[in-house]
Design an enzyme around this catalytic site. Structure first.
Site, PDB file in Angstrom:
ATOM      1  N   PHE A  89      38.733  25.495  40.784  1.00  0.00           N
ATOM      2  CA  PHE A  89      37.286  25.451  41.015  1.00  0.00           C
ATOM      3  C   PHE A  89      36.930  24.816  42.358  1.00  0.00           C
ATOM      4  O   PHE A  89      37.611  23.905  42.830  1.00  0.00           O
ATOM      5  CB  PHE A  89      36.623  24.596  39.930  1.00  0.00           C
ATOM      6  CG  PHE A  89      36.120  25.373  38.737  1.00  0.00           C
ATOM      7  CD1 PHE A  89      35.896  26.734  38.785  1.00  0.00           C
ATOM      8  CD2 PHE A  89      35.839  24.704  37.555  1.00  0.00           C
ATOM      9  CE1 PHE A  89      35.411  27.427  37.687  1.00  0.00           C
ATOM     10  CE2 PHE A  89      35.354  25.386  36.440  1.00  0.00           C
ATOM     11  CZ  PHE A  89      35.145  26.751  36.507  1.00  0.00           C
ATOM     12  N   GLU A  90      35.792  25.248  42.927  1.00  0.00           N
ATOM     13  CA  GLU A  90      35.180  24.613  44.108  1.00  0.00           C
ATOM     14  C   GLU A  90      36.143  24.511  45.288  1.00  0.00           C
ATOM     15  O   GLU A  90      36.150  23.530  46.026  1.00  0.00           O
ATOM     16  CB  GLU A  90      34.654  23.208  43.758  1.00  0.00           C
ATOM     17  CG  GLU A  90      33.819  23.118  42.506  1.00  0.00           C
ATOM     18  CD  GLU A  90      32.486  23.850  42.613  1.00  0.00           C
ATOM     19  OE1 GLU A  90      32.209  24.445  43.668  1.00  0.00           O
ATOM     20  OE2 GLU A  90      31.718  23.831  41.639  1.00  0.00           O
ATOM     21  N   GLY A  91      36.966  25.535  45.461  1.00  0.00           N
ATOM     22  CA  GLY A  91      38.007  25.503  46.485  1.00  0.00           C
ATOM     23  C   GLY A  91      39.257  24.895  45.891  1.00  0.00           C
ATOM     24  O   GLY A  91      39.215  23.806  45.323  1.00  0.00           O
TER      25      GLY A  91
ATOM     26  N   LEU B  41      29.045  23.622  48.276  1.00  0.00           N
ATOM     27  CA  LEU B  41      30.357  23.294  47.696  1.00  0.00           C
ATOM     28  C   LEU B  41      30.661  21.807  47.809  1.00  0.00           C
ATOM     29  O   LEU B  41      31.366  21.252  46.960  1.00  0.00           O
ATOM     30  CB  LEU B  41      31.458  24.131  48.358  1.00  0.00           C
ATOM     31  CG  LEU B  41      31.525  25.596  47.922  1.00  0.00           C
ATOM     32  CD1 LEU B  41      32.569  26.352  48.721  1.00  0.00           C
ATOM     33  CD2 LEU B  41      31.825  25.719  46.427  1.00  0.00           C
TER      34      LEU B  41
ATOM     35  N   ARG C  74      31.807  19.777  44.581  1.00  0.00           N
ATOM     36  CA  ARG C  74      33.066  19.024  44.465  1.00  0.00           C
ATOM     37  C   ARG C  74      32.798  17.610  43.966  1.00  0.00           C
ATOM     38  O   ARG C  74      33.546  17.077  43.133  1.00  0.00           O
ATOM     39  CB  ARG C  74      33.761  19.004  45.831  1.00  0.00           C
ATOM     40  CG  ARG C  74      34.354  20.342  46.213  1.00  0.00           C
ATOM     41  CD  ARG C  74      34.640  20.475  47.699  1.00  0.00           C
ATOM     42  NE  ARG C  74      35.120  21.826  47.979  1.00  0.00           N
ATOM     43  CZ  ARG C  74      35.019  22.427  49.155  1.00  0.00           C
ATOM     44  NH1 ARG C  74      34.451  21.786  50.183  1.00  0.00           N
ATOM     45  NH2 ARG C  74      35.473  23.658  49.312  1.00  0.00           N
TER      46      ARG C  74
END
Length: 603
Positions: A410-412, A268, A272
């Site tokens: 997205f992505e956290g 991740l 990011r």
């Protein structure tokens, strides 16, 4: 595309992650887009040309999910080497640097649906095997992923565990003979699911050991749900996955049993970073559309580009884009400098590479949050500039506006990433990896001293912006020190305080990156239009960053202190944030004129 890219600029420093909070860097020590090699520029131009000649003409087919269109475009991208950038050469890839990887993600991103599919494949779909695969797994899958013979996907999220990834319910049980794992559970919102061939799936062995597995499409017991109908990125494939007594060979365990969280979180980080780079491409396109419309649209007998409030929109958008771009390529440069420092025997060791990248986890989270919110602003200003035309489907503004929204999830989510930013830095401070506590102590000693006389006027053209940056660092240290003293280890539970501190951190990294880039351009040619516009954007962002940090710090101090102590802290805050206002209107007009003359975002 050649497999050889120029070495990182020799003077670029692999500064410790988060060190921008405490120290300045000389312009020569920081990588900027102006430092790109001739070959890197050629790769960026190739990606931009592919986007214009291949992706743009297929926009309607992409959005309609016409069968084969997305995969066909990804295959064409593979023929140019774009899907092989992060795969080592020994497995059929190009093994290029992170700067080049960011360039491809940036300049290929003119359509968010394509960008989502591309990013899901080359990033989170492929890198888990690059970093954690066994030799047999790498030999079997990486050449096919690099060439697009196979499409990759990443399956972590579940209906009850989006941000709370460790709470997944998908279960894996090893058979009695140890030959296979049996998977049961469901995954949600999986990008590329409708046409992917290989899935990195996270499950808990015996309901306890968080682990990762490689699951091929067509495996008995593995089924893929219907396509989701989404607010944006409608052309990308998003489906649920269902595992019902799905049997996979034991050798399809990725990494170590019970160590899947290392895979999930480290992948991740790079996701990011790549998402922040991709947001640049979308914002660049949106700003160009806004400039073009403003130069063509006539109202009240004038082109609307002549109106101050339209110029403000162009200037705000360009400034945010410039700051994000400066942070993104600075981070890529630090990664490449860190990787270049690996001993020869470790140059291709995945775990060592991963550790060097993990050093910049906070910068990656900053890029994700700042980049996604920057793109939201630029897309919103485009719609507003175009008025009614921006709101209807016949024009691209409507799609850009809808597509931009997903990036904050997205992505956290951006909320989770704000907690990561502050939590990561405070953890490093507590372990002595970042001398934050010593800096807070020095600041407290400075506060007890009489205020200094106003300094003599400096000959430094960026003295004002440098002074604001120094003040922002002090304000952050004041707020962070007060919050830590009040909450200690429980600070992580004070989410609002953590988020406000993260906003301070992001503003400091943004201004620091913009300032060092402007200095570098000034040294290269002080009278050039590029140097002048970057100086103006840096000055404009300094005013914005000051307002952001002042507002966030006030909230933190009010939450963490009270009474006389709060009164003293507010007085100190006013002392640090006391800066004469700049003429932001004049700066914005200057910035807008530059980009209107260029007809697009070009420094």
């Amino acid at each position: 595309m050649s497999t050889v890219v120029a070495a990182p600029v020799a003077s670029i420093v692999a500064a410790p992650g988060g060190s921008f909070l405490l120290e300045d860097r000389a312009p020569a020590e920081v990588f900027t887009p102006e430092d790109l090699s001739a070959e890197q520029r050629q790769i960026a131009q190739t990606a931009a040309r592919f986007a214009k000649e291949k992706i743009d003409p297929a926009m309607k087919q992409i959005e309609a999910k016409e069968p084969g269109v997305m995969r066909g475009l990804l295959t064409e991208a593979a023929e140019l080497g774009f899907t092989a950038v992060d795969v080592p050469e020994e497995y059929g890839g190009l093994g290029l640097d992170k700067t080049t990887s960011a360039l491809v993600a940036d300049f290929i991103s003119v359509n968010a649906s394509f960008s989502t599919a591309f990013g899901a494949h080359v990033g989170i779909g492929t890198l888990p095997i690059v970093w954690y695969g066994t030799e047999a797994q790498k030999q079997r899958y990486l050449p096919k992923l690099a060439s697009m013979e196979m499409v990759g996907a990443y399956a972590l999220s579940e209906a009850t565990s989006g941000s709370d990834a460790m709470n997944i319910r998908t279960r894996a049980v090893l058979s009695a003979d140890g030959a296979e794992y049996v998977l049961n559970g469901e995954k949600m919102w999986i990008s590329n699911a409708g046409f992917a061939d290989l899935f990195t799936v996270f499950a808990k062995i015996d309901g306890e050991k968080f682990s990762a597995f490689l699951v091929a499409r067509g495996t008995p017991g593995f089924s893929i749900g219907k396509e989701e109908h989404k607010l944006g990125i409608r052309g990308s494939s998003t489906c649920a996955l269902v595992f019902a007594d799905c049997r996979i060979p034991a050798e399809n365990l990725l990494g170590e049993a019970g160590k899947g969280h290392h895979i999930a979180f480290n992948i991740l980080n790079i996701g990011r970073f790549k998402l922040g780079a991709a947001c640049l491409g979308g914002a660049r396109q949106a700003l160009e559309l806004g400039i073009r419309y403003a130069q063509e649209r006539v109202a009240f007998g004038k082109k609307i580009a002549e109106f101050g409030l339209i110029q403000r929109k162009i200037a705000l958008s360009a400034t945010e884009l410039y700051v994000t771009e400066s942070m993104a390529y600075r981070t890529a440069g630090m990664m490449d400098a860190a990787l270049a420092g690996l001993p020869a025997e470790m140059a291709h060791a995945p775990r060592e590479i991963q550790k060097r990248i993990e050093e910049y986890a906070v910068e990656c989270s900053i890029l994700k949050v700042f980049g996604s919110e920057m793109l939201d602003l630029v897309a919103d200003e485009l719609v507003q500039t175009m008025g009614g035309y921006g709101y209807v489907e016949d024009y691209p503004a409507e799609r850009l506006y809808r597509d931009a929204r997903i990036n904050r999830i997205f992505e956290g989510t951006n909320e989770i990433n704000r907690l990561i930013i502050t939590g990561w830095l405070m953890k490093r401070a507590a372990t002595g990896q970042l001398p934050l506590m010593a800096a807070i102590k020095r600041l407290m000693e400075e506060i007890l001293e009489p205020p200094p006389f106003d300094p003599e006027e400096s000959a430094d053209a960026f003295a004002r912006e440098a002074g604001i940056l120094a003040s922002l660092r002090k304000v952050f240290l004041l707020a962070a020190g007060t919050a830590y003293q009040r909450y200690l280890q429980a600070l992580q539970d004070e989410q609002e305080v953590m988020a406000d501190l993260a906003d301070c951190i992001m503003a400091i990294f943004g201004l620091d990156s913009a300032l060092v880039r402007a200095r570098k351009l000034a040294l290269a040619g002080a009278a050039s239009s590029s140097a002048k516009v970057t100086a103006a954007m840096t000055s404009a962002y300094a005013a914005q960053a000051l307002a952001t940090v002042d507002r966030a710090a006030r909230r933190v101090l009010a939450a963490a202190s009270e009474g006389d102590a709060l009164g003293v802290q507010m007085a100190v805050l006013r002392r640090f944030a006391r800066v004469a206002p700049t003429n932001e209107i004049a700066l914005q007009r200057q910035i807008a004129r530059h980009f209107l003359e260029q007809g697009r975002y070009r420094i």
